[in-house]
Design a protein around this motif. Sequence first.
Motif, short mmCIF file in Angstrom:
data_model
loop_
_atom_site.label_atom_id
_atom_site.label_comp_id
_atom_site.label_asym_id
_atom_site.label_seq_id
_atom_site.Cartn_x
_atom_site.Cartn_y
_atom_site.Cartn_z
N SER A 36 -29.75 -12.43 42.95
CA SER A 36 -28.99 -13.50 43.82
C SER A 36 -27.99 -12.84 44.68
O SER A 36 -27.84 -13.07 45.81
CB SER A 36 -28.48 -14.41 42.91
OG SER A 36 -27.69 -14.14 42.12
N LEU A 140 -33.56 -18.61 52.82
CA LEU A 140 -33.44 -19.83 52.44
C LEU A 140 -34.33 -20.17 51.24
O LEU A 140 -34.36 -20.86 50.20
CB LEU A 140 -33.49 -21.14 53.36
CG LEU A 140 -32.26 -20.84 54.26
CD1 LEU A 140 -32.45 -21.68 55.63
CD2 LEU A 140 -30.84 -21.04 53.54
N ARG A 141 -35.56 -19.75 51.47
CA ARG A 141 -36.79 -19.95 50.45
C ARG A 141 -36.43 -19.31 49.08
O ARG A 141 -36.61 -19.78 48.06
CB ARG A 141 -38.17 -19.60 50.95
CG ARG A 141 -38.72 -20.29 52.16
CD ARG A 141 -39.79 -19.86 52.56
NE ARG A 141 -40.64 -20.93 53.64
CZ ARG A 141 -41.85 -20.52 54.11
NH1 ARG A 141 -42.47 -19.48 54.00
NH2 ARG A 141 -42.11 -21.33 55.12
N LYS A 143 -33.77 -18.29 47.90
CA LYS A 143 -32.45 -18.95 47.63
C LYS A 143 -32.83 -20.14 46.65
O LYS A 143 -32.40 -20.29 45.53
CB LYS A 143 -31.46 -19.33 48.36
CG LYS A 143 -30.52 -18.11 48.82
CD LYS A 143 -29.47 -18.74 50.01
CE LYS A 143 -28.40 -17.61 50.09
NZ LYS A 143 -27.13 -18.04 50.55
N GLN A 144 -33.78 -20.80 47.38
CA GLN A 144 -34.38 -22.13 46.33
C GLN A 144 -35.18 -21.78 45.29
O GLN A 144 -34.91 -22.16 44.28
CB GLN A 144 -35.08 -22.96 47.32
CG GLN A 144 -35.78 -24.30 46.84
CD GLN A 144 -34.59 -25.25 46.53
OE1 GLN A 144 -33.51 -25.48 47.24
NE2 GLN A 144 -34.52 -25.84 45.22
N ASP A 147 -32.70 -20.82 42.58
CA ASP A 147 -32.12 -22.09 42.04
C ASP A 147 -33.15 -22.61 40.90
O ASP A 147 -32.58 -23.03 40.07
CB ASP A 147 -31.84 -22.82 43.06
CG ASP A 147 -30.47 -22.54 43.83
OD1 ASP A 147 -29.75 -21.55 43.63
OD2 ASP A 147 -30.24 -22.89 45.08
N ASN A 148 -34.27 -22.59 41.13
CA ASN A 148 -35.42 -23.03 40.29
C ASN A 148 -35.61 -22.13 39.23
O ASN A 148 -36.87 -22.10 38.83
CB ASN A 148 -36.51 -23.40 41.14
CG ASN A 148 -36.40 -24.40 42.26
OD1 ASN A 148 -35.57 -25.38 42.13
ND2 ASN A 148 -37.19 -24.65 43.27
N THR A 152 -42.12 -21.58 40.81
CA THR A 152 -42.67 -22.42 42.07
C THR A 152 -44.07 -22.85 41.67
O THR A 152 -44.79 -22.84 40.64
CB THR A 152 -43.06 -21.47 43.22
OG1 THR A 152 -44.26 -20.32 42.74
CG2 THR A 152 -41.97 -20.63 43.64
#
Length: 177
Positions: A36, A140-141, A143-144, A147-148, A152
């Motif tokens: 991160s 941004l992908r 980061k998501q 966060d997950n 995926t």
Amino acid sequence: MQDTAKQYDAVIAECRSLFINKMSDYGSAWRILRLSSLTDQIFIKATRIRQLQENEVRKVDEGEKSEFIGIINYSIMALIQLEKGVVENPDLNVEDATILYDKHIKITKDLMLNKNHDYGEAWRDMRVSSLTDLILQKLLRVKQIEDNKGKTIVSEGIDANYQDMINYAVFAMIHLG
């Protein structure tokens, strides 16, 4: 396509040289960074590039090129972190870090060559600003996905996004000359 490979190698040679010189100066202090943190460093570089592209006045005398180099090198560091994991203390010497750098660049370049073949070098008709936007979208992908907790459902993983960011940044540097 042969020109692309040569241009790619020239850009990477510049980035690799800076990586090695910084390793000589700082060691592998970056090995303590979590993914991160590396993602955020890349985000800072990409955001600055976008601001440079949109603003007419520059208050710091550095251009887009140095920021694209940063995106490439931080992305490679992230790929190394994905492979080796984060450590509490720096653990790589220059030679070992360079071997890992070269390994991940080879994989990333091979990916680029395969995609470049399938897409017919469409990137050559793209603007540097579009490549910057694609890097920001990839960030941004990532980061998501972070966060997950790395999970995926149908999407490619974090490594593929870092590889794409490297390739977009190389394409931008080729465009910048």
